[in-house]
Design a protein around this motif. Structure first.
Motif, PDB file in Angstrom:
ATOM      1  N   ASN A 169       0.827  -1.209   0.000  1.00 40.07           N
ATOM      2  CA  ASN A 169       0.000   0.000   0.000  1.00 40.07           C
ATOM      3  C   ASN A 169       0.858   1.255   0.000  1.00 40.07           C
ATOM      4  O   ASN A 169       0.602   2.211  -0.734  1.00 40.07           O
ATOM      5  CB  ASN A 169      -0.923   0.011   1.220  1.00 40.07           C
ATOM      6  CG  ASN A 169      -2.211  -0.760   0.999  1.00 40.07           C
ATOM      7  OD1 ASN A 169      -2.423  -1.380  -0.046  1.00 40.07           O
ATOM      8  ND2 ASN A 169      -3.083  -0.746   1.983  1.00 40.07           N
ATOM      9  N   ALA A 170       1.881   1.253   0.874  1.00 42.74           N
ATOM     10  CA  ALA A 170       2.767   2.411   0.973  1.00 42.74           C
ATOM     11  C   ALA A 170       3.502   2.646  -0.342  1.00 42.74           C
ATOM     12  O   ALA A 170       3.628   3.786  -0.806  1.00 42.74           O
ATOM     13  CB  ALA A 170       3.769   2.211   2.105  1.00 42.74           C
ATOM     14  N   LYS A 171       3.976   1.582  -0.946  1.00 39.76           N
ATOM     15  CA  LYS A 171       4.704   1.696  -2.215  1.00 39.76           C
ATOM     16  C   LYS A 171       3.805   2.274  -3.304  1.00 39.76           C
ATOM     17  O   LYS A 171       4.222   3.149  -4.078  1.00 39.76           O
ATOM     18  CB  LYS A 171       5.242   0.330  -2.642  1.00 39.76           C
ATOM     19  CG  LYS A 171       6.017   0.369  -3.952  1.00 39.76           C
ATOM     20  CD  LYS A 171       6.562  -1.002  -4.322  1.00 39.76           C
ATOM     21  CE  LYS A 171       7.281  -0.955  -5.661  1.00 39.76           C
ATOM     22  NZ  LYS A 171       7.825  -2.284  -6.044  1.00 39.76           N
ATOM     23  N   ALA A 172       2.552   1.807  -3.363  1.00 34.95           N
ATOM     24  CA  ALA A 172       1.617   2.310  -4.373  1.00 34.95           C
ATOM     25  C   ALA A 172       1.361   3.804  -4.179  1.00 34.95           C
ATOM     26  O   ALA A 172       1.352   4.577  -5.142  1.00 34.95           O
ATOM     27  CB  ALA A 172       0.305   1.526  -4.300  1.00 34.95           C
ATOM     28  N   PHE A 173       1.162   4.208  -2.936  1.00 31.63           N
ATOM     29  CA  PHE A 173       0.915   5.618  -2.640  1.00 31.63           C
ATOM     30  C   PHE A 173       2.125   6.475  -2.998  1.00 31.63           C
ATOM     31  O   PHE A 173       2.005   7.502  -3.678  1.00 31.63           O
ATOM     32  CB  PHE A 173       0.571   5.769  -1.149  1.00 31.63           C
ATOM     33  CG  PHE A 173       0.624   7.182  -0.649  1.00 31.63           C
ATOM     34  CD1 PHE A 173      -0.227   8.159  -1.160  1.00 31.63           C
ATOM     35  CD2 PHE A 173       1.521   7.550   0.343  1.00 31.63           C
ATOM     36  CE1 PHE A 173      -0.181   9.471  -0.694  1.00 31.63           C
ATOM     37  CE2 PHE A 173       1.576   8.848   0.812  1.00 31.63           C
ATOM     38  CZ  PHE A 173       0.723   9.816   0.293  1.00 31.63           C
ATOM     39  N   LEU A 174       3.312   6.062  -2.573  1.00 31.06           N
ATOM     40  CA  LEU A 174       4.523   6.839  -2.826  1.00 31.06           C
ATOM     41  C   LEU A 174       4.843   6.914  -4.319  1.00 31.06           C
ATOM     42  O   LEU A 174       5.294   7.955  -4.808  1.00 31.06           O
ATOM     43  CB  LEU A 174       5.696   6.224  -2.067  1.00 31.06           C
ATOM     44  CG  LEU A 174       5.635   6.380  -0.544  1.00 31.06           C
ATOM     45  CD1 LEU A 174       6.645   5.456   0.127  1.00 31.06           C
ATOM     46  CD2 LEU A 174       5.883   7.822  -0.137  1.00 31.06           C
TER      47      LEU A 174
ATOM     48  N   VAL B  42       2.683   9.610  -5.734  1.00 32.69           N
ATOM     49  CA  VAL B  42       3.138  10.946  -5.331  1.00 32.69           C
ATOM     50  C   VAL B  42       4.368  11.364  -6.130  1.00 32.69           C
ATOM     51  O   VAL B  42       4.460  12.503  -6.602  1.00 32.69           O
ATOM     52  CB  VAL B  42       3.455  10.991  -3.821  1.00 32.69           C
ATOM     53  CG1 VAL B  42       4.097  12.323  -3.442  1.00 32.69           C
ATOM     54  CG2 VAL B  42       2.186  10.780  -3.002  1.00 32.69           C
ATOM     55  N   VAL B  43       5.288  10.449  -6.311  1.00 33.34           N
ATOM     56  CA  VAL B  43       6.488  10.747  -7.097  1.00 33.34           C
ATOM     57  C   VAL B  43       6.109  11.031  -8.552  1.00 33.34           C
ATOM     58  O   VAL B  43       6.646  11.943  -9.186  1.00 33.34           O
ATOM     59  CB  VAL B  43       7.494   9.582  -7.013  1.00 33.34           C
ATOM     60  CG1 VAL B  43       8.636   9.781  -8.015  1.00 33.34           C
ATOM     61  CG2 VAL B  43       8.057   9.468  -5.596  1.00 33.34           C
ATOM     62  N   ARG B  44       5.161  10.259  -9.077  1.00 35.61           N
ATOM     63  CA  ARG B  44       4.721  10.471 -10.465  1.00 35.61           C
ATOM     64  C   ARG B  44       4.105  11.850 -10.648  1.00 35.61           C
ATOM     65  O   ARG B  44       4.217  12.455 -11.719  1.00 35.61           O
ATOM     66  CB  ARG B  44       3.697   9.395 -10.850  1.00 35.61           C
ATOM     67  CG  ARG B  44       3.303   9.413 -12.326  1.00 35.61           C
ATOM     68  CD  ARG B  44       2.169   8.449 -12.616  1.00 35.61           C
ATOM     69  NE  ARG B  44       0.899   8.931 -12.072  1.00 35.61           N
ATOM     70  CZ  ARG B  44       0.133   9.837 -12.665  1.00 35.61           C
ATOM     71  NH1 ARG B  44       0.500  10.386 -13.821  1.00 35.61           N
ATOM     72  NH2 ARG B  44      -1.006  10.214 -12.120  1.00 35.61           N
ATOM     73  N   LEU B  45       3.488  12.370  -9.604  1.00 33.16           N
ATOM     74  CA  LEU B  45       2.791  13.656  -9.684  1.00 33.16           C
ATOM     75  C   LEU B  45       3.694  14.853  -9.402  1.00 33.16           C
ATOM     76  O   LEU B  45       3.206  15.977  -9.288  1.00 33.16           O
ATOM     77  CB  LEU B  45       1.611  13.673  -8.692  1.00 33.16           C
ATOM     78  CG  LEU B  45       0.439  12.744  -9.022  1.00 33.16           C
ATOM     79  CD1 LEU B  45      -0.564  12.731  -7.877  1.00 33.16           C
ATOM     80  CD2 LEU B  45      -0.237  13.162 -10.319  1.00 33.16           C
ATOM     81  N   ARG B  46       4.985  14.632  -9.324  1.00 33.00           N
ATOM     82  CA  ARG B  46       5.883  15.757  -9.071  1.00 33.00           C
ATOM     83  C   ARG B  46       5.684  16.850 -10.112  1.00 33.00           C
ATOM     84  O   ARG B  46       5.813  16.612 -11.322  1.00 33.00           O
ATOM     85  CB  ARG B  46       7.332  15.308  -9.083  1.00 33.00           C
ATOM     86  CG  ARG B  46       8.309  16.474  -8.931  1.00 33.00           C
ATOM     87  CD  ARG B  46       9.743  16.036  -8.808  1.00 33.00           C
ATOM     88  NE  ARG B  46      10.611  17.202  -8.606  1.00 33.00           N
ATOM     89  CZ  ARG B  46      11.851  17.148  -8.148  1.00 33.00           C
ATOM     90  NH1 ARG B  46      12.398  15.975  -7.862  1.00 33.00           N
ATOM     91  NH2 ARG B  46      12.558  18.246  -7.972  1.00 33.00           N
ATOM     92  N   PRO B  47       5.373  18.073  -9.680  1.00 33.15           N
ATOM     93  CA  PRO B  47       5.162  19.165 -10.639  1.00 33.15           C
ATOM     94  C   PRO B  47       6.467  19.516 -11.363  1.00 33.15           C
ATOM     95  O   PRO B  47       7.530  19.571 -10.727  1.00 33.15           O
ATOM     96  CB  PRO B  47       4.726  20.342  -9.746  1.00 33.15           C
ATOM     97  CG  PRO B  47       4.280  19.721  -8.461  1.00 33.15           C
ATOM     98  CD  PRO B  47       5.134  18.504  -8.293  1.00 33.15           C
ATOM     99  N   PRO B  48       6.416  19.732 -12.660  1.00 35.39           N
ATOM    100  CA  PRO B  48       7.626  20.110 -13.403  1.00 35.39           C
ATOM    101  C   PRO B  48       8.286  21.373 -12.850  1.00 35.39           C
ATOM    102  O   PRO B  48       9.496  21.547 -12.966  1.00 35.39           O
ATOM    103  CB  PRO B  48       7.106  20.337 -14.831  1.00 35.39           C
ATOM    104  CG  PRO B  48       5.858  19.531 -14.905  1.00 35.39           C
ATOM    105  CD  PRO B  48       5.247  19.593 -13.540  1.00 35.39           C
ATOM    106  N   SER B  49       7.486  22.247 -12.237  1.00 32.03           N
ATOM    107  CA  SER B  49       8.025  23.510 -11.712  1.00 32.03           C
ATOM    108  C   SER B  49       8.675  23.358 -10.340  1.00 32.03           C
ATOM    109  O   SER B  49       9.258  24.301  -9.823  1.00 32.03           O
ATOM    110  CB  SER B  49       6.902  24.550 -11.617  1.00 32.03           C
ATOM    111  OG  SER B  49       5.853  24.086 -10.787  1.00 32.03           O
ATOM    112  N   SER B  50       8.585  22.164  -9.759  1.00 27.51           N
ATOM    113  CA  SER B  50       9.207  21.926  -8.450  1.00 27.51           C
ATOM    114  C   SER B  50      10.711  21.755  -8.631  1.00 27.51           C
ATOM    115  O   SER B  50      11.173  20.885  -9.364  1.00 27.51           O
ATOM    116  CB  SER B  50       8.620  20.666  -7.814  1.00 27.51           C
ATOM    117  OG  SER B  50       9.345  20.306  -6.657  1.00 27.51           O
ATOM    118  N   LYS B  51      11.475  22.604  -7.956  1.00 30.66           N
ATOM    119  CA  LYS B  51      12.929  22.572  -8.086  1.00 30.66           C
ATOM    120  C   LYS B  51      13.568  22.028  -6.803  1.00 30.66           C
ATOM    121  O   LYS B  51      13.017  22.148  -5.720  1.00 30.66           O
ATOM    122  CB  LYS B  51      13.463  23.975  -8.370  1.00 30.66           C
ATOM    123  CG  LYS B  51      12.833  24.653  -9.587  1.00 30.66           C
ATOM    124  CD  LYS B  51      13.051  23.853 -10.869  1.00 30.66           C
ATOM    125  CE  LYS B  51      12.435  24.572 -12.063  1.00 30.66           C
ATOM    126  NZ  LYS B  51      12.563  23.778 -13.304  1.00 30.66           N
TER     127      LYS B  51
END
Length: 237
Positions: free
Chosen positions: A191-196, A199-208
């Motif tokens: 479950n934790a792996k699926a959630f993480l 979240v990693v996949r959704l990293r905004p391109p503008s996040s530096k």
């Protein structure tokens, strides 16, 4: 009773304190279960601090995912829909179905005895007036999270089966339940792996810079267990 609870927490914390460095995701699930000593089925939560500034729309992290093993809790679903779709919602297992009467009850009685609100697109003009009440509580139906839909049966089934929604707060934090202390370590890990991973996949391109700044896991009454960020990034591929 308070002393007993305090002693259990101190004992659990001693176990965690033995781990001087952050641990792998699997080790974190094992330690979480080891430190879940309350006399009820504790929730297991993940807390993430992300390197984003949610004040900027292009750095908002928001999404949903159906956990492989569900959340371990019963989810109460309210469906707001026109009469033509209400029968479908009832047959699919929604706990509350209707429109005007439920909108009025929420507005006048501050009724909030539900975990998820699903609405059909054609009634969003009416549902929109609930934004001030449902929005701050993370309950407002939203197309991005899949809770504004015409496919009520599928969405209700997903929610009942363990679909969770998450949204970063104003400080860049995510707090999400991923299961129960009655789960096995392997189930919590998956479950934790699926959630993480999501979240990693959704990293905004503008996040530096550093995106995952901290990751912890804990049971309701247990101490937070630090998870090694590099192991998370390895797992979440």
């Amino acid at each position: 009773m308070a002393n007993a609870e305090g002693k259990r927490y101190r004992t659990a914390k001693e176990v965690v304190d033995e781990q001087e460095e952050p641990v792998s995701l699997m080790q974190a699930t094992e330690l979480t279960l080891q430190t879940a000593t309350a006399n009820f089925d504790e929730s297991v939560d993940m807390d993430l601090r992300l390197g984003v500034d949610p004040r900027h729309a292009d750095q908002m992290v928001r999404g949903s995912i159906t956990l492989p093993h569900g959340t371990g809790r019963d989810v109460t679903v309210l469906v707001l829909a026109s009469e033509g779709k209400q029968e479908e919602a009832e047959e699919a297992g929604a706990d509350y179905v209707g429109l005007d009467e439920h909108i009025e009850r929420i507005q006048e009685e501050n009724w909030l005895d539900f975990d998820v609100v699903i609405a059909t697109p054609d009634v969003m003009g009416q549902v929109g007036q609930l934004g001030r009440i449902l929005g701050p509580r993370g309950l407002m139906p939203n197309p991005k999270s899949g809770t504004v839909t015409m496919d009520l049966a599928k969405t209700i089934d997903e929610v009942k089966s363990g679909k969770i929604e998450f949204r970063v707060d104003q400080s860049g934090n995510l707090h999400t339940p991923i299961g129960k202390a009655s789960f096995s370590a392997q189930e919590l890990y998956e479950n934790a792996k699926a959630f993480l991973t999501e979240v990693v996949r959704l990293r905004p391109p503008s996040s530096k810079g550093l995106y995952l700044r901290s990751v912890t896991m804990s049971a309701t009454m247990g101490p937070p267990i630090r998870v090694d960020r590099s192991s998370v990034l390895t797992e979440a591929r």
